[in-house]
Design an enzyme around this catalytic site. Sequence first.
Site, short mmCIF file in Angstrom:
data_model
loop_
_atom_site.label_atom_id
_atom_site.label_comp_id
_atom_site.label_asym_id
_atom_site.label_seq_id
_atom_site.Cartn_x
_atom_site.Cartn_y
_atom_site.Cartn_z
N ARG A 261 0.85 -1.20 0.00
CA ARG A 261 0.00 0.00 0.00
C ARG A 261 0.88 1.24 0.00
NH1 ARG A 261 -5.02 -1.81 4.02
NH2 ARG A 261 -5.37 -3.77 2.91
N ARG A 276 2.39 1.29 10.35
CA ARG A 276 1.88 1.57 9.00
C ARG A 276 3.05 1.47 8.02
NH1 ARG A 276 -2.88 4.29 7.57
NH2 ARG A 276 -3.23 4.88 9.71
N GLU A 350 -6.52 -0.23 15.22
CA GLU A 350 -7.14 -1.20 14.33
C GLU A 350 -6.21 -2.36 13.97
OE1 GLU A 350 -8.76 0.48 10.70
OE2 GLU A 350 -8.54 -1.46 9.69
N SER A 353 -10.48 -5.69 9.99
CA SER A 353 -11.61 -4.98 9.40
C SER A 353 -12.48 -5.99 8.67
CB SER A 353 -11.09 -3.92 8.42
OG SER A 353 -12.17 -3.16 7.95
N ARG A 392 1.77 -5.21 11.85
CA ARG A 392 1.03 -4.27 12.70
C ARG A 392 0.64 -4.89 14.04
NH1 ARG A 392 -4.02 -0.60 10.86
NH2 ARG A 392 -2.34 0.56 9.88
#
Length: 433
Positions: A261, A276, A350, A353, A392
């Site tokens: 990403r 991240r 987070e 998801s 993460r």
Amino acid sequence: MLDIKFIIENPETVKEGLAKKGYTKEQIDIDGLITLHKDVNKLKTSTQTLAEEKNKLSNSIKSASNEDRPAIIAKSKEIGEELKKEQELLAEEQKKYDNIMWRMPNLPCPESPVGPDESGNVVIRRVGEPTKFDFTPKDHVELIELNDWSELERITKVSGARTYAIKNELSRLELAMHLMVLDKLTEHGFTTITVPSLSKQKPLYGMGYLPFSQDEVYYMPADDLYLSGTAELVLNSLRADEILSENDLPVLYAGFSPCFRREAGAAGKDTRGLVRVHQFLKTEQFVICKNDIAESEKWHKTLLAISEEVLQDLELPYQVLEICTGDMGAPKYRQYDLEAWTPSQNCYRETHSCSNITEWQARRTNLRYRDNKDGKVKFVHTLNNTGIATPRILVPFIENHQQSDYTVRIPTKLQPYMNGKKFIGKNAQNKEA
RNA sequence: GGAGAGAUGGCAGAGUGGUCGAAUGCGGUUGACUCGAAAUCAAUUGUACUCUUCACGGGGUACCCAGGGUUCGAAUCCCUGUCUCUCCGCCA
């Protein structure tokens, strides 16, 4: 992608749903779309009538007499010209129409909380208490350095910002977590599948990454290929254009892949450590089920329960968030996030998801099944959820399980995947003995 | 990277310019026979869009990997792309 028939029959419902998701009438004009659809249909009808005439003439040429033939050919040519113009006009209008349809988000679930952005998200439960320490806890970067678990700084010289290199026991821990989750998903009936991180453009439209999140995705022009941000991308298109038997459903995939990403919109956010990064590993849960909202909602809850189990097995305190209409992405009907307690930031962050997409993606990939009851071909529902994403999750993991001697405790469920170790870290040897 | 071959319905596989949406076989579905099953026989068997009908249904258009082109007419001829297979090279 939405069903145009539904839009025509329920324009107010659609407008209301779009408004909840934060789209203005200027962004998506439903009345204009309906008018456009009527125009396209009119053009289709006139085009088809011309084609019919022309086909009839062409078919009559073979059996026509030599005298009649030139006249028929001339007439057929004439209609051909007219048809071509009509087809060009149709293609133009069709393109406008498609453009709107491909940019149309999914409608949110009526039960989803309504809100403009993440401030509208609702905590629906908390499991476990934020970890209390009888010493001053360190953050994950400090712990990693103390235990020689990384090359966080050196690697950026080689691979740039937001990359990571972890080593020694921590690299094993990363893979151990994936193995643990893959085993769990196998128990739940999922098919494990490792998938490429390379993708052509079409699957990006199929998933909804395009045209909505163009900036997020790596593109390699030399080969006209994209780097996948999630295994969902590939799994969603794996069965594209197929008509499955209802007996084949549900299809459950546990997909493992490196994910990429650009994090283009996250400049300055989470720059420290492993939160991240541009490249990470993810085991993804992906479900294809029949077109029944009760059925897909049931799967949505099941997926959520599985990832809660993962956090429980990792003994991490977490909260379940129901995402509000304005904060969920375009493809989503309903979304839950899981957030694990992160001591150094004194908040929940987070880790998972979980989304029900209903038939929105299936319409884009043309993935259907034949219903046993009425024999009709219908679009499937698709759902996805994180199984586990590293590095993460290592952040809350290391921080919550840290000991005063900088070692990190390995929860019971994970120990088999760590060669039975109960602690990792430089000082762990003394404790095991 | 070099050389060659190919892509047709759920599958196998015919079809090289004119009722071809496409032979045939297998598979699927339904029916007959059977106590039941197998075997056999018969019928049926794609998708999308569009028009029409209260509906059952009927008409039409498009689709033989994808996109262009030639032609009155393309599964069939031409171009481009994608993918698959074989051989060589390279390689984990």
